[in-house]
Design a protein around this motif. Structure first.
Motif, PDB file in Angstrom:
ATOM      1  N   GLU A  27       0.827  -1.200   0.000  1.00 17.71           N
ATOM      2  CA  GLU A  27       0.000   0.000   0.000  1.00 17.71           C
ATOM      3  C   GLU A  27       0.870   1.261   0.000  1.00 17.71           C
ATOM      4  O   GLU A  27       2.023   1.232   0.423  1.00 17.71           O
ATOM      5  CB  GLU A  27      -0.925   0.010   1.218  1.00 17.71           C
ATOM      6  N   GLN A  28       0.303   2.364  -0.466  1.00 16.71           N
ATOM      7  CA  GLN A  28       1.035   3.627  -0.483  1.00 16.71           C
ATOM      8  C   GLN A  28       1.348   4.072   0.949  1.00 16.71           C
ATOM      9  O   GLN A  28       0.502   4.033   1.833  1.00 16.71           O
ATOM     10  CB  GLN A  28       0.236   4.709  -1.195  1.00 16.71           C
ATOM     11  N   GLY A  29       2.609   4.478   1.169  1.00 15.65           N
ATOM     12  CA  GLY A  29       3.047   4.911   2.485  1.00 15.65           C
ATOM     13  C   GLY A  29       3.403   3.790   3.429  1.00 15.65           C
ATOM     14  O   GLY A  29       3.783   4.038   4.575  1.00 15.65           O
ATOM     15  N   GLU A  30       3.342   2.553   2.979  1.00 15.61           N
ATOM     16  CA  GLU A  30       3.626   1.407   3.833  1.00 15.61           C
ATOM     17  C   GLU A  30       5.128   1.121   3.865  1.00 15.61           C
ATOM     18  O   GLU A  30       5.842   1.318   2.892  1.00 15.61           O
ATOM     19  CB  GLU A  30       2.871   0.188   3.302  1.00 15.61           C
ATOM     20  N   PHE A  31       5.600   0.665   5.017  1.00 16.28           N
ATOM     21  CA  PHE A  31       6.987   0.233   5.181  1.00 16.28           C
ATOM     22  C   PHE A  31       6.967  -1.290   5.310  1.00 16.28           C
ATOM     23  O   PHE A  31       6.500  -1.824   6.303  1.00 16.28           O
ATOM     24  CB  PHE A  31       7.601   0.853   6.440  1.00 16.28           C
ATOM     25  N   VAL A  32       7.447  -1.979   4.279  1.00 20.80           N
ATOM     26  CA  VAL A  32       7.446  -3.435   4.305  1.00 20.80           C
ATOM     27  C   VAL A  32       8.886  -3.941   4.241  1.00 20.80           C
ATOM     28  O   VAL A  32       9.779  -3.273   3.708  1.00 20.80           O
ATOM     29  CB  VAL A  32       6.624  -4.048   3.153  1.00 20.80           C
ATOM     30  N   THR A  33       9.090  -5.118   4.778  1.00 19.56           N
ATOM     31  CA  THR A  33      10.415  -5.719   4.808  1.00 19.56           C
ATOM     32  C   THR A  33      10.394  -7.072   4.123  1.00 19.56           C
ATOM     33  O   THR A  33       9.492  -7.892   4.367  1.00 19.56           O
ATOM     34  CB  THR A  33      10.905  -5.885   6.259  1.00 19.56           C
ATOM     35  N   VAL A 154       8.825   5.059  -4.835  1.00 21.50           N
ATOM     36  CA  VAL A 154       9.135   3.972  -3.907  1.00 21.50           C
ATOM     37  C   VAL A 154      10.603   4.074  -3.521  1.00 21.50           C
ATOM     38  O   VAL A 154      11.462   4.312  -4.374  1.00 21.50           O
ATOM     39  CB  VAL A 154       8.866   2.585  -4.540  1.00 21.50           C
ATOM     40  N   LEU A 155      10.886   3.879  -2.231  1.00 22.98           N
ATOM     41  CA  LEU A 155      12.260   3.842  -1.750  1.00 22.98           C
ATOM     42  C   LEU A 155      12.640   2.398  -1.470  1.00 22.98           C
ATOM     43  O   LEU A 155      11.922   1.690  -0.745  1.00 22.98           O
ATOM     44  CB  LEU A 155      12.406   4.672  -0.474  1.00 22.98           C
ATOM     45  N   LEU A 156      13.756   1.948  -2.041  1.00 22.98           N
ATOM     46  CA  LEU A 156      14.242   0.586  -1.872  1.00 22.98           C
ATOM     47  C   LEU A 156      15.523   0.613  -1.041  1.00 22.98           C
ATOM     48  O   LEU A 156      16.467   1.338  -1.365  1.00 22.98           O
ATOM     49  CB  LEU A 156      14.523  -0.056  -3.231  1.00 22.98           C
ATOM     50  N   LEU A 157      15.557  -0.165   0.027  1.00 23.06           N
ATOM     51  CA  LEU A 157      16.702  -0.198   0.940  1.00 23.06           C
ATOM     52  C   LEU A 157      17.272  -1.611   0.976  1.00 23.06           C
ATOM     53  O   LEU A 157      16.636  -2.529   1.498  1.00 23.06           O
ATOM     54  CB  LEU A 157      16.269   0.231   2.344  1.00 23.06           C
ATOM     55  N   ARG A 182       7.539  10.461   8.323  1.00 22.20           N
ATOM     56  CA  ARG A 182       7.391  11.907   8.109  1.00 22.20           C
ATOM     57  C   ARG A 182       7.070  12.217   6.652  1.00 22.20           C
ATOM     58  O   ARG A 182       6.233  13.071   6.347  1.00 22.20           O
ATOM     59  CB  ARG A 182       8.676  12.621   8.532  1.00 22.20           C
ATOM     60  N   LEU A 183       7.711  11.503   5.742  1.00 26.81           N
ATOM     61  CA  LEU A 183       7.521  11.746   4.311  1.00 26.81           C
ATOM     62  C   LEU A 183       6.407  10.895   3.713  1.00 26.81           C
ATOM     63  O   LEU A 183       6.075  11.057   2.534  1.00 26.81           O
ATOM     64  CB  LEU A 183       8.829  11.472   3.561  1.00 26.81           C
ATOM     65  N   ASN A 184       5.860   9.948   4.514  1.00 22.03           N
ATOM     66  CA  ASN A 184       4.847   9.015   4.015  1.00 22.03           C
ATOM     67  C   ASN A 184       5.342   8.308   2.757  1.00 22.03           C
ATOM     68  O   ASN A 184       4.628   8.164   1.758  1.00 22.03           O
ATOM     69  CB  ASN A 184       3.522   9.732   3.725  1.00 22.03           C
ATOM     70  N   MET A 185       6.590   7.842   2.829  1.00 16.80           N
ATOM     71  CA  MET A 185       7.260   7.242   1.681  1.00 16.80           C
ATOM     72  C   MET A 185       7.033   5.728   1.641  1.00 16.80           C
ATOM     73  O   MET A 185       7.300   5.018   2.618  1.00 16.80           O
ATOM     74  CB  MET A 185       8.769   7.524   1.769  1.00 16.80           C
TER      75      MET A 185
END
Length: 343
Positions: A27-33, A154-157, A182-185
């Motif tokens: 989903e938009q703004g979600e942080f998944v691992t 999307v940010l990929l780490l 903070r950025l809802n990234m």
């Protein structure tokens, strides 16, 4: 419709399958691992989203746009690698601004954007420093800012904290989560570290041999592993088959299920003479080893040849149950999880 859609993505290297029809939605703004051991396919999947690993089959969509065959520069995806990859001859300001310069922005447009990013990553006052004048954590924050400043969809780490020591890792992962919120990234984080995944994620995708083994919140993954693989990987679960349990000094075994997982902290340990807990699985054994793990004491207990791991807060006295002490173990039936055997 989910913001990121991965549909039946398949990838092989030298005819060796690395991703096997992987499908997931974010989903938009979600942080998944993406969590799993080395070689499970998590970094390959991340690089496929970035366009660095062309896929053999499947489809990748971001924000309703099909990016499956787009070149990396056209995907509007930011990626931060394990290595910081900073330009050693550029200071912090210029490293962060580099992508904007390549986009053709003017100096008066770039400066306020970089200054805002310096505030977000808490490096104001260090913009004139060079990478070799920064700590590892500061360098990784600069690498993060360089990706974020271009406002990717999307940010990929990709294991961005693995080169740092434990204390800095704990601090920086909290900062990454704070910045992301903070950025809802929308963020996809790759790690093999269970603690990191449980700490920062909205949801975790546990990977195994190029497939998604289980999806859930950190609490769901930790307290209700779906398979033997997840139970063994996500923590220090005791995992036993029914065959291993039968014929030992254990009373009250469940009638159903062939493979079981029990968290070490869910096991209650008492003196061998203690009264039995009603409606619990009870086992009798002998302490074989005691280890101090910071605020946790870990006991290895031998139950008729079956090893059982028990964790207790270190406020308990080591003298109560030294190696060789007979003990009684009690496990609530609610903590006795039936899991799918590994394939």
């Amino acid at each position: 419709m989910s913001f990121v859609q991965i549909r039946d993505v398949t990838k092989s290297f030298n005819r060796h399958p690395v991703l096997d029809k992987v499908s997931l939605s974010i989903e938009q703004g979600e942080f998944v691992t993406l969590l799993g051991p080395s070689g499970c396919g998590k970094s390959t999947l991340l690089r496929a989203i970035a366009g660095l690993n062309p896929i053999d089959e499947g489809k990748i969509e971001v924000g309703g746009r099909d990016i499956t065959f787009l070149p990396p520069k056209s995907r509007n995806v930011g990626m931060v690698f394990q290595s910081y990859a900073l330009f050693p001859n550029m200071n912090v300001f210029d490293n962060i601004a580099f992508g904007l310069k390549m986009m053709g922005l003017k100096k008066d447009e770039i400066r306020p954007m970089v200054e805002e990013m310096l505030s977000i990553i808490d490096l104001r006052g260090k913009e004139d420093r060079y990478p070799n004048q920064l700590s590892g954590g500061q360098q990784q924050r600069v690498a993060l800012a360089r990706s974020l400043i271009k406002k990717p969809s999307v940010l990929l780490l990709d294991e961005p904290l693995s080169a740092l020591d434990a204390k800095i890792r704990r601090s920086l992962r909290g900062e990454i989560r704070r910045i992301q919120q903070r950025l809802n990234m929308t963020t996809i984080f790759v790690t093999h570290d269970q603690e990191e995944a449980l700490t920062v994620s909205d949801r975790i995708f546990v990977m195994n041999h190029g497939r998604i083994e289980q999806v859930g919140s950190p609490n769901e993954i930790y307290t209700a592993p779906a398979s033997e693989y997840v139970a063994r990987f996500i923590g220090n679960y005791n995992v036993w088959s029914r065959d291993q349990l039968q014929g030992r000094a254990i009373r009250g075994l469940p009638e159903q299920g062939g493979m079981f997982a029990v968290r070490p902290e869910a096991i209650r340990m008492a003196a061998a003479t203690a009264e039995e807990t009603p409606d619990a699985i009870v086992a009798e054994g002998t302490v074989s080893q005691v280890s101090i793990l910071g605020n946790v004491l870990r006991f290895e207990v031998n139950v008729s040849g079956l090893p059982v791991t028990v964790d207790m807060l270190s406020g308990h006295s080591l003298d109560s149950w030294p190696a060789g002490a007979p003990v009684k173990l009690s496990i609530s039936r609610d903590e006795w999880k039936s899991v799918r055997p590994s394939s």
